[in-house]
Design an enzyme around this catalytic site. Structure first.
Site, PDB file in Angstrom:
ATOM      1  N   LYS A   1       0.809  -1.226   0.000  1.00 27.78           N
ATOM      2  CA  LYS A   1       0.000   0.000   0.000  1.00 27.78           C
ATOM      3  C   LYS A   1       0.842   1.276   0.000  1.00 27.78           C
ATOM      4  O   LYS A   1       0.494   2.240  -0.663  1.00 27.78           O
ATOM      5  CB  LYS A   1      -1.066   0.009   1.087  1.00 27.78           C
ATOM      6  CG  LYS A   1      -0.643  -0.211   2.497  1.00 27.78           C
ATOM      7  CD  LYS A   1      -1.857  -0.190   3.432  1.00 27.78           C
ATOM      8  CE  LYS A   1      -1.437  -0.452   4.867  1.00 27.78           C
ATOM      9  NZ  LYS A   1      -0.985  -1.826   5.094  1.00 27.78           N
TER      10      LYS A   1
ATOM     11  N   HIS B   1      -1.426  -8.724  11.587  1.00 25.27           N
ATOM     12  CA  HIS B   1      -2.067  -8.061  12.742  1.00 25.27           C
ATOM     13  C   HIS B   1      -3.241  -8.866  13.313  1.00 25.27           C
ATOM     14  O   HIS B   1      -4.166  -8.281  13.863  1.00 25.27           O
ATOM     15  CB  HIS B   1      -2.645  -6.684  12.360  1.00 25.27           C
ATOM     16  CG  HIS B   1      -1.662  -5.767  11.727  1.00 25.27           C
ATOM     17  ND1 HIS B   1      -0.516  -5.347  12.353  1.00 25.27           N
ATOM     18  CD2 HIS B   1      -1.660  -5.189  10.505  1.00 25.27           C
ATOM     19  CE1 HIS B   1       0.146  -4.533  11.546  1.00 25.27           C
ATOM     20  NE2 HIS B   1      -0.521  -4.433  10.421  1.00 25.27           N
TER      21      HIS B   1
ATOM     22  N   ASN C   1      -1.477   6.999   6.258  1.00 27.39           N
ATOM     23  CA  ASN C   1      -0.428   6.310   7.001  1.00 27.39           C
ATOM     24  C   ASN C   1       0.952   6.823   6.636  1.00 27.39           C
ATOM     25  O   ASN C   1       1.947   6.252   7.034  1.00 27.39           O
ATOM     26  CB  ASN C   1      -0.501   4.821   6.624  1.00 27.39           C
ATOM     27  CG  ASN C   1      -0.433   3.934   7.830  1.00 27.39           C
ATOM     28  OD1 ASN C   1      -0.445   4.398   8.950  1.00 27.39           O
ATOM     29  ND2 ASN C   1      -0.346   2.647   7.605  1.00 27.39           N
TER      30      ASN C   1
END
Length: 457
Positions: A124, A193, A147
């Site tokens: 990403k 995650h 981010n």
């Protein structure tokens, strides 16, 4: 602690911000500008750079703990994506029914700019930077946030962009509710995650699909047709947006695919077809063909000229610490991929590099399953140099697959040993598959130490 007296004028709504990093500071500035009383609270220590900024803007804050009584009278709370739902403070806010949102959700309320939102387990950052690069070079008034880079909220408060390219993590998506992406990109979904998602893959998948929330028919959803988890989820979900898939394995009517001549073909309704050989891409490797397809579809939705898109895809320079070329010494290439903090990223790195590789890996292992790397290690890796306090898992995983596995405790030792193992024409690759905080501050520090060690050879 700073206090300001309240005059008899009407009380301003109270905005509490949990976490004073990049997104927290940006949200605080935007909150002030929009007429909130702002209070910033961080359970840990606030970095000096943000502390001085908060003081400069006269925004009251606290660190190393939360004043519960102050926080529970908030009208709205913005939490850092790093704070999990099960944190005590979040649970207390939920009990009081105080709305808790993310910085992206908050900032979006105050801008009419279009948004291109990019998520996925891997690629990403690269795709976000590449998309930004293509739009910017075509003369679009575009901002970069999420981010990456300066926070979305800070830019909404201080800049006037017509469009933002946003890198969005699943943690950010969890705190987004009314937000609507004009263009949503979902690159892939692989396990990562899972500790934040009760170790349930479906929870993580649902989180990623929040990027399509609130989309309407004339919005765009760009996705990978080759990704099994995405496909599985699509059979069960209703997507309102116009969908453009990209694929390396099958031809698509609208979207992007790879033809037999190894060219990317992008076709959108009523637009001239875009064609480019993958050999001309600045970013090489199969995964980067996907990243270029996704960015290319965005560019075509924006109706940019083919010539301009082709030029940008050919001259893009990748982000630091992501397959970053450091130098060549006596015929041995050194590559810094410190941002590869999960196994999948390492798979991409090994897959995209030619020739034999000496791999420096290790660190804080998030319960990694190394089995997906086995075939690539067997065929391409000359030796593995472990860098971390506990390397047992790496030894157990690859003992049978490579001739050399060595343990090291410092970066300069790791680099020297890797250099000795490597032969002319090889690549020494730092691609750790693990978090960095056993020996380093963060992945940037790890990458910088690697580069410094290489220059000392």
């Amino acid at each position: 602690m700073e206090h300001r007296s309240h005059h008899t004028r009407q009380k301003k709504p109270l905005l509490v911000i949990l976490g004073a990093g990049e997104s927290g500071f940006g949200a605080a500035v935007l909150g002030m500008k929009q007429g909130f009383d702002v209070f910033v609270s961080d359970g840990g220590e606030i970095k000096e750079i943000y502390k001085s900024q908060l003081k400069h803007h006269r925004i009251p804050f606290e660190e190393k703990g939360h004043s519960i009584d102050k926080i529970l009278v908030a009208d709205l709370v913005i939490k850092s994506p790093g704070i999990p739902e099960k944190a005590g403070i979040v649970q207390a806010l939920r009990k009081q029914r105080i709305p808790v949102i993310g910085e992206i959700e908050f900032a979006a309320r105050y801008t009419d700019a279009k948004t291109v939102c990019i998520t996925g387990s891997n690629g990403k950052s690269t795709t976000t930077m590449l998309t930004y690069h293509i739009l910017q070079k075509a003369g679009i008034n575009v901002g970069l946030a999420g981010n990456i880079g300066k926070s979305f909220a800070l830019q909404v408060a201080t800049e006037q962009y017509e469009v933002y390219v946003l890198e969005i993590s699943s943690f950010m998506l969890d705190d987004m509710y009314d937000f609507r992406a004009d263009i949503a990109v979902l690159l892939n979904i692989t396990p990562d995650h899972l500790d934040r998602y009760d170790y349930k893959m479906e929870n993580y998948v649902n989180s990623k699909f929040r990027i399509t929330r609130n989309q309407r028919g004339n919005d765009i959803f760009i996705y990978c047709k080759d990704d099994p988890e995405t496909n599985k989820a699509l059979t069960a979900k209703e997507i309102n947006a116009t969908m453009y898939p990209f694929s390396l394995t099958e031809e698509v009517q609208y979207g992007a695919y790879l033809n037999e001549e190894k060219e990317i073909v992008i076709t959108l309704p009523n637009q001239e077809r875009f064609i480019m050989s993958i050999n001309d891409l600045a970013l090489q490797g199969k995964h980067n063909v996907y990243n270029n397809m996704a960015s290319g579809i965005v560019a075509k939705v924006w109706e940019l000229r083919n010539e301009s898109i082709r030029e940008s895809m050919g001259d893009f320079v990748n982000i630091p610490h992501r397959l970053e070329h450091v130098t060549k010494i006596s015929g041995i290439e050194f590559i810094n991929d410190s941002k590869a903090t999960n196994v999948n990223s390492v798979w991409y790195a090994l897959e995209s590099l030619p020739g034999k590789i000496v791999l420096i890996m290790g660190g804080v292992d998030k319960g990694n399953d190394y089995s997906m790397l086995r075939e690539l290690v067997q065929s391409k890796v000359r030796g593995i140099v472990c860098l971390g306090k506990d390397n047992r898992n790496i030894h157990n995983a690859f003992e049978a697959d490579t001739d050399v596995i060595v343990n090291t405790q410092t970066m300069s030792e790791a680099v020297q040993i890797a250099y000795h193992i490597a032969q002319k024409g090889d690549t020494v690759l730092l691609s750790p598959a693990c978090a960095s905080f056993d020996l380093f501050k963060n992945y940037e520090d790890r990458g910088d130490q690697f580069k410094a060690a290489v220059r000392e050879l």
